[in-house]
Enzyme design. Sequence first.
Site, PDB file in Angstrom:
ATOM      1  N   LYS A  94       0.848  -1.185   0.000  1.00  0.00           N
ATOM      2  CA  LYS A  94       0.000   0.000   0.000  1.00  0.00           C
ATOM      3  C   LYS A  94       0.889   1.242   0.000  1.00  0.00           C
ATOM      4  CE  LYS A  94      -4.142   1.819   2.320  1.00  0.00           C
ATOM      5  NZ  LYS A  94      -5.105   1.618   3.420  1.00  0.00           N
ATOM      6  N   GLU A 110     -18.635  -5.968  10.612  1.00  0.00           N
ATOM      7  CA  GLU A 110     -19.518  -5.207  11.492  1.00  0.00           C
ATOM      8  C   GLU A 110     -20.526  -6.079  12.229  1.00  0.00           C
ATOM      9  OE1 GLU A 110     -17.825  -2.546   8.398  1.00  0.00           O
ATOM     10  OE2 GLU A 110     -18.913  -4.463   8.309  1.00  0.00           O
ATOM     11  N   ARG A 146     -24.911  -2.674   8.129  1.00  0.00           N
ATOM     12  CA  ARG A 146     -24.626  -4.071   7.810  1.00  0.00           C
ATOM     13  C   ARG A 146     -24.878  -4.987   9.010  1.00  0.00           C
ATOM     14  NH1 ARG A 146     -18.963  -4.003   4.671  1.00  0.00           N
ATOM     15  NH2 ARG A 146     -20.096  -5.241   3.154  1.00  0.00           N
TER      16      ARG A 146
END
Length: 639
Positions: A296, A384, A412
């Site tokens: 990243k 979640e 969610r």
Amino acid sequence: MQQNNFIIVEKTEFTLLNKIQYPEDLRKLSVDELPQLCHELRQDIVEEVAVNPGHLASSLGVAEITVALHYVYNTPEDRIVWDVGHQAYGHKILTGRRDKFCTNRKLGGIKPFPSPEESPYDTFACGHASNSVSAALGMAVAAKLEDKKDRHVVAVIGDGAMSGGLAFEGLNNVSSSPNDLLIILNDNNMSIDRSVGGMKQYLLNLSTNETYNALRFKASRWMNRKGMLGDDRRKGLIRLSNALKSAIAHQQNIFEGLNIRYFGPFDGHNVKELVRILRQIKDMKGPKLLHLHTQKGHGYAPAEKDVTTWHAPGKFNPDTGERLVDNDPNKPQKYQDVFGHTLLELAQQNPKIVGVTPAMPSGCSMNIMMKEMPERTFDVGIAEGHAVTFSGGMAKDGLLPFCNIYSAFAQRAFDNIIHDVALLNLNVVFCFDRAGLVGEDGPTHHGAFDLAALRPIPNLTIASPMDEHELRRLMYTAQLPDKGPFVIRYPRGGGVLQDWRCPLEEVKVGTGRKLKDGSDVAVLSIGPIGNNVTEAIDSIKERPSLSVAHYDMRFLKPLDEQILDEVGRKFKRIVTVENGVRKGGLGSAVLEWMSDHGYHPEVVRLGLPDKFVEHGKVCELQKIVGLDPEAIARGILGE
């Protein structure tokens, strides 16, 4: 240069990138030119994001993957489904939007994440993680049923998103449905913060011999040409091959255990090698997973060194990497930081308190407690629903979880909140960050629905603080004994107080506050949007003929019935204001209560409309939806 509120970057005259408007132009390049194109693409992203802030490090990390995919596949006829649009800036630049990229995330500009409404190259919505495998599988099955045999479908998912339950559900279905889907696992050991959990460790240890893969692929092609590789035989040979490989390597492969062909891991930054591999596996039948290791922030030294900060760094000097941070000491603290410091303060006093976050320790500032009490804080990854049920399990056996989720992502976990916490009336404190309009991240991230969605659920207490002091007091109240499931929602960004610290005092559940007395119009607000109401009322003081009262309701559930009774008896006109959808929230609750108790005032409801609100600065969006002080003043005046 600035034009129409968009900062225009003087474009570098790139040798290759300037020639590319769409992927068909990209495909005219030779393979040997692709590394240079990746370098130019990274430089273009850095130059743009430096002055028009957005998500940087993720897109830098997938430059080679982006170029290779559009080079090998016939997009947009072939489908690329990105999991989370943080990584898709290069994709946007290569698909006809380079000239418009300076408008990214700005009001009226291109969208913050890929959207089919914006471009045919954007195949699906991707603001929330872990949906790419399921969506791409749907497209792959559709291609078979619609007899589009030449269409290829690719899902690009990160290792952080792979921790989400929906990703596992998708993989399970991929293994059992006829499809030729390719899943690219972009493995950089990151989500926004470091990836966590067993999947992370599994991927770190997973390896497969490249020579073995090449030999197996050549054998499968030979058998296919000879007509010896029907679907049933292919699956049987894959199972035999997997068993032999596991026995030799003393290593199980979860993907091959699901009958998904596995290739890798390979270097995700070797674009020429990626093109070769993609061409080899492009027409293979059956589901496949290509495991790529990437970094990243790759190619930009500051982002490589501190990937969490450079996930979304704000404005910066692209040459030096110096971030242009507003260090005004008089600027109010962010709500999330007030939450983080208060949580640690409470946890130091109450040993039962634990912290839970789904992959957002820095974003929600739970890292403050995590640093001091690592054994009492849990980053569960992008999961979640699990975060909620995990919190419920701890609460069932005596702990007091503070479960912090961004409001939009908490959608969610709706069933988990009902079934695994509210049903048993468990002591879990839900702190919903980024509630209401969040700004430049747009409709996938606006916390618009939490008040309306949660209000009908039994046993829940739902509150929203008007300022930082109220946030601290509500957090203190929520951790007192036997409060049951307690929701506290607050917005993204800074508060309104320079001195946010205050004594921790209990707020009686279900009580609001009269902030200003009046006799003609009553304004009922909930949460920090009440500060806009105060400003609106101040702006109409020159109209002495109109006397306006203002009540901070503080709680959506239970409502302060004493305030409502006072307002119902005294006022013929009521204005409700909330930073959430009008349908089902505070305004609806007030209407219901008035009707149930025989009061019939005129009720004007100000809130978010029945449509998805675009992206832009919060102040711009408030003006559009009628929640800025000027619009609230007009609502109070009846104009």
